[in-house]
Design an enzyme around this catalytic site. Structure first.
Site, PDB file in Angstrom:
ATOM      1  N   LYS A 133       0.792  -1.241  -0.324  1.00 40.48           N
ATOM      2  CA  LYS A 133      -0.030  -0.169  -0.181  1.00 40.48           C
ATOM      3  C   LYS A 133       0.830   1.195   0.431  1.00 40.48           C
ATOM      4  O   LYS A 133       1.811   1.313   0.044  1.00 40.48           O
ATOM      5  CB  LYS A 133      -0.869  -0.097   1.522  1.00 40.48           C
ATOM      6  N   HIS A 136      -0.026   6.635   2.763  1.00 34.88           N
ATOM      7  CA  HIS A 136      -0.435   7.617   2.797  1.00 34.88           C
ATOM      8  C   HIS A 136      -1.045   8.986   3.842  1.00 34.88           C
ATOM      9  O   HIS A 136       0.039   8.341   4.685  1.00 34.88           O
ATOM     10  CB  HIS A 136      -2.095   7.721   1.919  1.00 34.88           C
ATOM     11  N   HIS A 139      -1.089   7.906   7.771  1.00 35.52           N
ATOM     12  CA  HIS A 139       0.155   7.336   8.231  1.00 35.52           C
ATOM     13  C   HIS A 139       1.258   7.804   8.687  1.00 35.52           C
ATOM     14  O   HIS A 139       1.813   7.731   9.133  1.00 35.52           O
ATOM     15  CB  HIS A 139       0.967   6.541   7.599  1.00 35.52           C
TER      16      HIS A 139
HETATM   17  N1  ARG Z   1      -0.483  -1.771  10.729  1.00 35.51           N
HETATM   18  C1  ARG Z   1      -1.748  -1.062  11.376  1.00 35.51           C
HETATM   19  C2  ARG Z   1      -2.609  -0.292  10.284  1.00 35.51           C
HETATM   20  O1  ARG Z   1      -2.060   0.685   9.794  1.00 35.51           O
HETATM   21  C3  ARG Z   1      -1.181  -0.875  12.701  1.00 35.51           C
HETATM   22  C4  ARG Z   1      -0.407  -1.189  13.331  1.00 35.51           C
HETATM   23  C5  ARG Z   1      -0.025  -0.778  14.099  1.00 35.51           C
HETATM   24  N2  ARG Z   1       0.729  -1.797  15.921  1.00 35.51           N
HETATM   25  C6  ARG Z   1       0.380  -3.047  16.041  1.00 35.51           C
HETATM   26  N3  ARG Z   1       1.272  -3.360  16.837  1.00 35.51           N
HETATM   27  N4  ARG Z   1      -1.017  -3.056  16.609  1.00 35.51           N
HETATM   28  O2  ARG Z   1      -3.414  -0.225  10.882  1.00 35.51           O
END
Ligand code: ARG
Length: 574
Positions: A133, A136, A139
Site C-alpha cells: 500500500k 498515505h 500514516h
Molecule cells: N499496520 C497497522 C495499520 O496500518 C498499524 C499497526 C499498529 N501496531 C500494532 N502493533 N498493532 O493500521
C-alpha cells in the site's frame, strides 16, 4: 543551581533559624517540592504555602509566613513578602536573569536533557505501514509522533527501540500473489513498485467478480505463504522490499530510521506459545467454533477477544499478543508504546486485557498512544472517494510551495532548495504536532505555510532571526553583561519561559504529548519577537548589548532543541 533550589535552601535556613529544636521540619527537597508558581504575576515568582508547616509548629500559616518573611533578607536573590498564609517571593530580576542564562548557556544543546531514563528501555511501535500500500497521510501522525516521542525519551536518557511493525500478513497478500502470477509483469512491478501492485490488486477484484473461483485461488496462495512455500515466500518478500523502497523515500525526507522492521509475518511461527499459554491458563473458550478470551463484558464493557478463527487462522490481536511477549523477552522494555489512531482503541484495550489475564504484571506498561483523524483541505480521507493523499506527494508539495515563498521573500538566499525542504517539511510536522493528540486535524496549505501565527515557518523564522542577530554581533567587542538590563517585563517573560523548558520536556514525556513542546516553543518565539521589537540590541551600550545577546543565544538554542524534539530542522537563515 537554579532559582528554585536556591530559594528552597534559603527557606530551609530561615526555618532552622526561627524554629530551632522543633521536630520534623521539612528538608530542602521537601521545601522545593512545596514551592508553587503562583497563578498571577502580582503574587510573585514563587510561593511557599506555610500551612505545610502548621502541624509541626502548631501555628497558623499567616503567622509563620510573617515570621519567615522578616527572617529572610537576601536582596540579591529575591524579596520575600507575607501574603495571607503564603510567603511570596519576588526575584531580584537581574539576578534571576544571570542565574537562568548561566544554567541555559552552560548546558548548551543539552539544556533540558536528563538522565532519569538511564538503564530504561522504551519500545515505540510507530508508522507501521502496510505492505503493498502507498504511504498515505493516514500514516502521517503515527510517523511524526513516533519520531518525536523517540527523540524526547532519548533526550531524557532512555534507550529507545523504534519498531516499524509491518502489516505484512493477511489473505489479501494471497490475492496479490495470485494476480501477479496471472497477469503480472516483472519489469513493470520492479519499476512501478507499490503502484503496480495496487493495479494488480484492483484487477484481481474486478476479475473475481466475473469469476468467483479466483477467490479460492487467492486463498490457495495465502496458504502457500503460511506453509512457507518457496515461490510464494520469494515473491512476497520481493513485494515487501518494493514497499519499503517506496516508503524509505519518505523516511529519508523525514530523517527517520527504525531499529526493527519485524512485522506481523515475523510472528507467524511464534503463535503457538500464545495459544498454549492461553490454554494452560484456562483462558481460552470456544464460541461458534472460534477460540476467544472472555473479558467479563459486564465489568470491562469489552466484547471477547478473538484469538483463532473457525479455520484456526490467527488474528490481528493474536499477533499483537505474540509480538508483545517476544518484545518483552527481547528488549525487556519498561514501556512499550503503540502510536496508533484512536479507531483501534478497542483492539488495544482488548488484547492488553488478555495479557493482564495471562498474569503478566507488565501488561500495565503497554500503552496505546492514540490520536485523532486527519483530513485534507476539509475532505476526509477515503480511498473509495479518491481522496487519498500520498505522504510523499504531500512532503514534495510542501517543499515546492515553501520554495516559492522563499523565492519571493529572500531571493538572495544561498541554499534555497535545502531551506525549502526544511521549511516545507517542518510546516507539515508542526501542523501535525501542534494540538493535543486526540484532536482531529484538518490540513490546510495556506494556514500551514503561513509565516504568521502559530505555524512551523513562524517558529523557524524566529530561530533564523536570533541567528541573524548573533551573526551581526560577531566582531563587536565582548563586554561584561549587565544583567540589570534584563529587568524589563519582556525579557523577564522570556527568562521565565526558558527556566520552565526542562519541566516542559518532562511533561511531554509523561503524557506522551509532543504538542506540549510545540506550544512551549511557539510561546517562546512570540515572547522573543515582542522582546525584539521593544528593545534595541546591537546598538545598545556594551554591557546591555551583551546581556541581550546572551538572552538571544539562550532563546535560539532552546528553540532549536525544542524543534529537534518534535522532529523539525532549525535553519540558520531563511
Ligand atoms: N499496520 C497497522 C495499520 O496500518 C498499524 C499497526 C499498529 N501496531 C500494532 N502493533 N498493532 O493500521
Amino acid at each position: 543551581m537554579d532559582m528554585k533550589q536556591s530559594l528552597a535552601q534559603l527557606i530551609h535556613e530561615a526555618i532552622e533559624d526561627c524554629y530551632a529544636g522543633v521536630d520534623s521540619l521539612p528538608s530542602v527537597e521537601d521545601i522545593a517540592g512545596f514551592l508553587e508558581i503562583p497563578p498571577e504575576k502580582e503574587m510573585g515568582d514563587y510561593a511557599f504555602p506555610c500551612f505545610k508547616l502548621s502541624r509541626a509548629l502548631h501555628m497558623g500559616p499567616p503567622q509563620i509566613a510573617s515570621t519567615l518573611a522578616s527572617a529572610i533578607s537576601e536582596p540579591d536573590l529575591c524579596e520575600a513578602k507575607q501574603q495571607g498564609g503564603y510567603l511570596n517571593f519576588f526575584f531580584n530580576r537581574g539576578n534571576f536573569a544571570e542565574q537562568t542564562l548561566g544554567v541555559v548557556l552552560e548546558a548548551g544543546e543539552n539544556y533540558g536533557a536528563g538522565e532519569e531514563g538511564n538503564g530504561k528501555t522504551i519500545c515505540l511501535d510507530f508508522s507501521s505501514i502496510n505492505i503493498a500500500k502507498r504511504f498515505h497521510i493516514g500514516h502521517l501522525s503515527t510517523t511524526m509522533m513516533g519520531q518525536s516521542l523517540r527523540r524526547i525519551f532519548q533526550f531524557l536518557g532512555y534507550k529507545t527501540v523504534a519498531i516499524n511493525y509491518l502489516g505484512d500478513w493477511g489473505t489479501q497478500f494471497g490475492k496479490m500473489l495470485c494476480a501477479y502470477k496471472l497477469w503480472g509483469n516483472k519489469e513493470e512491478v520492479q519499476n512501478d513498485g507499490v503502484d503496480a501492485l495496487t493495479r494488480l490488486y484492483v484487477k484481481f477484484h474486478e476479475e473475481a467478480e466475473k469469476d468467483p473461483s479466483l477467490e479460492d485461488e487467492g486463498r490457495r496462495w495465502f496458504k502457500a505463504i503460511e506453509d512457507g512455500n518457496e515461490e510464494a515466500l520469494t515473491l512476497f518478500s520481493w513485494f515487501k522490499e518494493l514497499t519499503l523502497r517506496d516508503a524509505s523515500r519518505v523516511y529519508d525526507m523525514l530523517g527517520i530510521t527504525f531499529d526493527s522492521y519485524n512485522g506481523e509475518a515475523f510472528f507467524n511461527d511464534k503463535m503457538d506459545r500464545v495459544i498454549s499459554e492461553l490454554k494452560e491458563k484456562e483462558l481460552l473458550t470456544i464460541s461458534d467454533g472460534a477460540s476467544i478470551v472472555d473479558l467479563d463484558e459486564e465489568e470491562s464493557g469489552m466484547p471477547p477477544c478473538l484469538i483463532l478463527k473457525k479455520d484456526g487462522a490467527t488474528l490481528y490481536s493474536t499477533r499483537d499478543i505474540a509480538a508483545a511477549l517476544w518484545r518483552k523477552d527481547e528488549y525487556n522494555f519498561d514501556k512499550c508504546l503503540y502510536i496508533v489512531a484512536y479507531q483501534q482503541d478497542l483492539h488495544f484495550r482488548q488484547w492488553f486485557k488478555v495479557v493482564e489475564k495471562m498474569g503478566y504484571e507488565w501488561s500495565k506498561d503497554l500503552v496505546h498512544v492514540s490520536f485523532g483523524m486527519i483530513s485534507y483541505e476539509g475532505a476526509s480521507l477515503s480511498t473509495r472517494k479518491g481522496h487519498v493523499v500520498y505522504l510523499e506527494d504531500l512532503l514534495k508539495g510542501a517543499k515546492e510551495k515553501a520554495l516559492k515563498i522563499i523565492e519571493e521573500k529572500s531571493p538572495d538566499l544561498e541554499n534555497k532548495e535545502q531551506v525549502a525542504a526544511q521549511v516545507g517539511i517542518g510546516a507539515v510536522i508542526y501542523a501535525d504536532l501542534q494540538n493535543n493528540r486526540i484532536k482531529d486535524i484538518d490540513f490546510n496549505w495556506d494556514r500551514v505555510l503561513s509565516f504568521d501565527g502559530e505555524t512551523g515557518p513562524y517558529v523557524q523564522y524566529t530561530h533564523a532571526r536570533c541567528s541573524s542577530v548573533l551573526r551581526k554581533a560577531e566582531g563587536t567587542e565582548a563586554a561584561e553583561a549587565d544583567f540589570a538590563a534584563l529587568e524589563d517585563d519582556f525579557a523577564q517573560e522570556l527568562l521565565r519561559q526558558l527556566s520552565r523548558f526542562p519541566q516542559i520536556v518532562r511533561e511531554a514525556a509523561l503524557r506522551y504529548e509532543p504538542s506540549i513542546i510545540t506550544r512551549a516553543v511557539t510561546e517562546l518565539c512570540k515572547a522573543y519577537n515582542k522582546f525584539y521589537y521593544e528593545n534595541r540590541i546591537l546598538d545598545a551600550p556594551a554591557g546591555v548589548r551583551q546581556a541581550r545577546l546572551e538572552l538571544t543565544k539562550a532563546v535560539k538554542q532552546t528553540i532549536k532543541t525544542g524543534l529537534y524534539l518534535i522532529g523539525m530542522e532549525a535553519p540558520e537563515r531563511m
